[in-house]
Write a protein that holds these residues in place. Structure first.
Motif, mmCIF file in Angstrom:
data_model
loop_
_atom_site.group_PDB
_atom_site.id
_atom_site.type_symbol
_atom_site.label_atom_id
_atom_site.label_comp_id
_atom_site.label_asym_id
_atom_site.label_seq_id
_atom_site.Cartn_x
_atom_site.Cartn_y
_atom_site.Cartn_z
ATOM 1 N N SER A 1 16.490 2.006 -5.891
ATOM 2 C CA SER A 1 16.560 1.093 -4.750
ATOM 3 C C SER A 1 16.934 -0.306 -5.214
ATOM 4 O O SER A 1 16.384 -0.826 -6.190
ATOM 5 C CB SER A 1 15.208 1.056 -4.025
ATOM 6 O OG SER A 1 15.236 0.108 -2.979
ATOM 7 N N ALA A 2 17.871 -0.913 -4.506
ATOM 8 C CA ALA A 2 18.265 -2.282 -4.821
ATOM 9 C C ALA A 2 17.216 -3.279 -4.338
ATOM 10 O O ALA A 2 17.128 -4.400 -4.844
ATOM 11 C CB ALA A 2 19.615 -2.599 -4.185
ATOM 12 N N LYS A 3 16.415 -2.851 -3.370
ATOM 13 C CA LYS A 3 15.379 -3.728 -2.799
ATOM 14 C C LYS A 3 14.274 -2.867 -2.189
ATOM 15 O O LYS A 3 14.518 -2.079 -1.290
ATOM 16 C CB LYS A 3 15.994 -4.635 -1.726
ATOM 17 C CG LYS A 3 14.992 -5.446 -0.912
ATOM 18 C CD LYS A 3 14.355 -6.532 -1.763
ATOM 19 C CE LYS A 3 13.505 -7.497 -0.933
ATOM 20 N NZ LYS A 3 12.321 -6.833 -0.344
ATOM 21 N N THR A 4 13.073 -3.021 -2.697
ATOM 22 C CA THR A 4 11.939 -2.323 -2.104
ATOM 23 C C THR A 4 11.185 -3.272 -1.182
ATOM 24 O O THR A 4 11.334 -4.497 -1.286
ATOM 25 C CB THR A 4 10.986 -1.771 -3.180
ATOM 26 O OG1 THR A 4 10.406 -2.869 -3.898
ATOM 27 C CG2 THR A 4 11.726 -0.854 -4.141
ATOM 28 N N ARG A 5 10.383 -2.709 -0.317
ATOM 29 C CA ARG A 5 9.595 -3.530 0.591
ATOM 30 C C ARG A 5 8.287 -2.817 0.896
ATOM 31 O O ARG A 5 8.188 -1.597 0.778
ATOM 32 C CB ARG A 5 10.365 -3.814 1.883
ATOM 33 C CG ARG A 5 10.823 -2.572 2.623
ATOM 34 C CD ARG A 5 11.674 -2.894 3.827
ATOM 35 N NE ARG A 5 10.981 -3.719 4.795
ATOM 36 C CZ ARG A 5 11.458 -4.010 6.010
ATOM 37 N NH1 ARG A 5 12.634 -3.539 6.382
ATOM 38 N NH2 ARG A 5 10.774 -4.752 6.846
ATOM 39 N N TRP A 6 7.284 -3.597 1.288
ATOM 40 C CA TRP A 6 5.985 -3.036 1.633
ATOM 41 C C TRP A 6 5.807 -3.015 3.147
ATOM 42 O O TRP A 6 6.222 -3.944 3.849
ATOM 43 C CB TRP A 6 4.866 -3.856 0.998
ATOM 44 C CG TRP A 6 4.765 -3.667 -0.474
ATOM 45 C CD1 TRP A 6 5.406 -4.389 -1.450
ATOM 46 C CD2 TRP A 6 3.972 -2.688 -1.159
ATOM 47 N NE1 TRP A 6 5.078 -3.911 -2.697
ATOM 48 C CE2 TRP A 6 4.194 -2.872 -2.550
ATOM 49 C CE3 TRP A 6 3.112 -1.679 -0.739
ATOM 50 C CZ2 TRP A 6 3.575 -2.088 -3.513
ATOM 51 C CZ3 TRP A 6 2.489 -0.892 -1.699
ATOM 52 C CH2 TRP A 6 2.721 -1.093 -3.063
ATOM 53 N N ILE A 7 5.208 -1.946 3.636
ATOM 54 C CA ILE A 7 4.883 -1.835 5.055
ATOM 55 C C ILE A 7 3.453 -1.323 5.198
ATOM 56 O O ILE A 7 2.892 -0.741 4.253
ATOM 57 C CB ILE A 7 5.846 -0.881 5.806
ATOM 58 C CG1 ILE A 7 5.815 0.522 5.187
ATOM 59 C CG2 ILE A 7 7.258 -1.442 5.826
ATOM 60 C CD1 ILE A 7 6.612 1.553 5.981
ATOM 61 N N ARG A 8 2.880 -1.559 6.348
ATOM 62 C CA ARG A 8 1.576 -0.988 6.678
ATOM 63 C C ARG A 8 1.789 0.073 7.751
ATOM 64 O O ARG A 8 2.429 -0.190 8.771
ATOM 65 C CB ARG A 8 0.624 -2.056 7.208
ATOM 66 C CG ARG A 8 0.122 -3.033 6.171
ATOM 67 C CD ARG A 8 -1.006 -3.895 6.733
ATOM 68 N NE ARG A 8 -0.604 -4.542 7.974
ATOM 69 C CZ ARG A 8 -1.457 -4.868 8.951
ATOM 70 N NH1 ARG A 8 -2.722 -4.568 8.851
ATOM 71 N NH2 ARG A 8 -1.020 -5.489 10.041
ATOM 72 N N ILE A 9 1.278 1.255 7.511
ATOM 73 C CA ILE A 9 1.359 2.322 8.499
ATOM 74 C C ILE A 9 -0.040 2.526 9.068
ATOM 75 O O ILE A 9 -0.978 2.854 8.332
ATOM 76 C CB ILE A 9 1.901 3.624 7.884
ATOM 77 C CG1 ILE A 9 3.308 3.388 7.318
ATOM 78 C CG2 ILE A 9 1.917 4.746 8.916
ATOM 79 C CD1 ILE A 9 3.941 4.604 6.675
ATOM 80 N N ILE A 10 -0.174 2.305 10.356
ATOM 81 C CA ILE A 10 -1.476 2.368 11.015
ATOM 82 C C ILE A 10 -1.513 3.539 11.984
ATOM 83 O O ILE A 10 -0.704 3.619 12.918
ATOM 84 C CB ILE A 10 -1.789 1.059 11.769
ATOM 85 C CG1 ILE A 10 -1.718 -0.129 10.789
ATOM 86 C CG2 ILE A 10 -3.149 1.133 12.446
ATOM 87 C CD1 ILE A 10 -1.829 -1.479 11.465
ATOM 88 N N ASN A 11 -2.419 4.454 11.762
ATOM 89 C CA ASN A 11 -2.610 5.615 12.635
ATOM 90 C C ASN A 11 -3.543 5.187 13.763
ATOM 91 O O ASN A 11 -4.743 4.969 13.553
ATOM 92 C CB ASN A 11 -3.215 6.767 11.828
ATOM 93 C CG ASN A 11 -3.283 8.056 12.617
ATOM 94 O OD1 ASN A 11 -3.480 8.046 13.826
ATOM 95 N ND2 ASN A 11 -3.141 9.178 11.930
ATOM 96 N N THR A 12 -3.019 5.066 14.980
ATOM 97 C CA THR A 12 -3.834 4.604 16.110
ATOM 98 C C THR A 12 -4.806 5.660 16.613
ATOM 99 O O THR A 12 -5.687 5.357 17.411
ATOM 100 C CB THR A 12 -2.926 4.173 17.278
ATOM 101 O OG1 THR A 12 -2.138 5.303 17.717
ATOM 102 C CG2 THR A 12 -1.978 3.050 16.859
#
Length: 217
Positions: A120-131
């Motif tokens: 990957s040329a660019k990684t990123r962080w995300i939050r996955i929220i199970n409602t």
């Protein structure tokens, strides 16, 4: 239609740092050199590769020719491969030798058999929220990945992830598009410009359980 390549984060590549499980990345590609280690087990020419297990070795290569970097030998005035860490597998010796076997076919860095994907040329962080369960998972993903590919990453935390509707700010995400294409901003550069900690803002993806799955059961 050509299948999409698989993308890896540098963190994933770095996890494969042993002789019996050895990956490297270079020029945007990820190679699994474990079979090479097994084929030439014990050969001293493997040492420079083993020392860089799990790392990016793009500096070994010329980005234009995709071959090992070269230099002019000050003693012979001949163009030779530049290997400051020492000569490694499939690199010819600096001088003619009778024990040099060059009938190996393609050198490993040009052999597609070892290629497992792209870095990957660019990684990123995300939050996955199970409602539904209120479970929250922070996940590093590749910016090139589609939502469907991110879903597959998330399966280790929720094997029924495909049974949810994925949304960001109330908008349903298109599984065939990347996060950016779905309007999920990557504000890392802006945070860096402002001198702020990237962890202060991590985009959230909300998962809504599809109740009709149980109704069908």
């Amino acid at each position: 239609m050509m299948p999409r390549p698989k993308y890896f984060t540098p963190t994933e590549v770095s996890a494969h740092n042993a002789i019996d499980d050895l990956w490297v990345s270079f020029l945007g590609k990820v190679f699994d050199l474990t079979p090479l280690m097994e084929e030439f087990k014990g050969d001293v020419l493997l040492m420079p590769i083993v020392e860089c297990a799990g790392k990016d070795i793009s500096h070994w290569f010329d980005p234009e020719t995709k071959d090992i970097r070269t230099h002019v030998d000050p003693l012979t005035c001949c163009v030779k491969y530049y290997t400051p860490r020492g000569r490694f597998m499939h690199v010819p010796p600096p001088c003619p030798r009778t024990d040099w076997d060059n009938d190996f076919g393609r050198p490993w860095w040009r052999d597609a058999r070892y290629e497992v994907g792209l870095l990957s040329a660019k990684t990123r962080w995300i939050r996955i929220i199970n409602t539904f369960t209120f479970q929250e998972q922070r996940l590093e993903v590749c910016s090139e990945e589609t939502v469907d590919e991110i879903l597959r990453r998330y399966l280790r935390y929720n094997s029924n992830a495909a049974g949810y509707t994925w949304k960001h700010e109330g908008v349903r995400l298109d599984p065939s598009r990347t996060l950016s294409e779905n309007g999920v901003p990557d504000q890392d550069e802006e945070m860096d410009r402002c001198g702020l900690d990237r962890d202060l803002f991590t985009p959230s993806i909300l998962l809504y359980f599809n109740h009709d799955l149980y109704e069908e059961l």
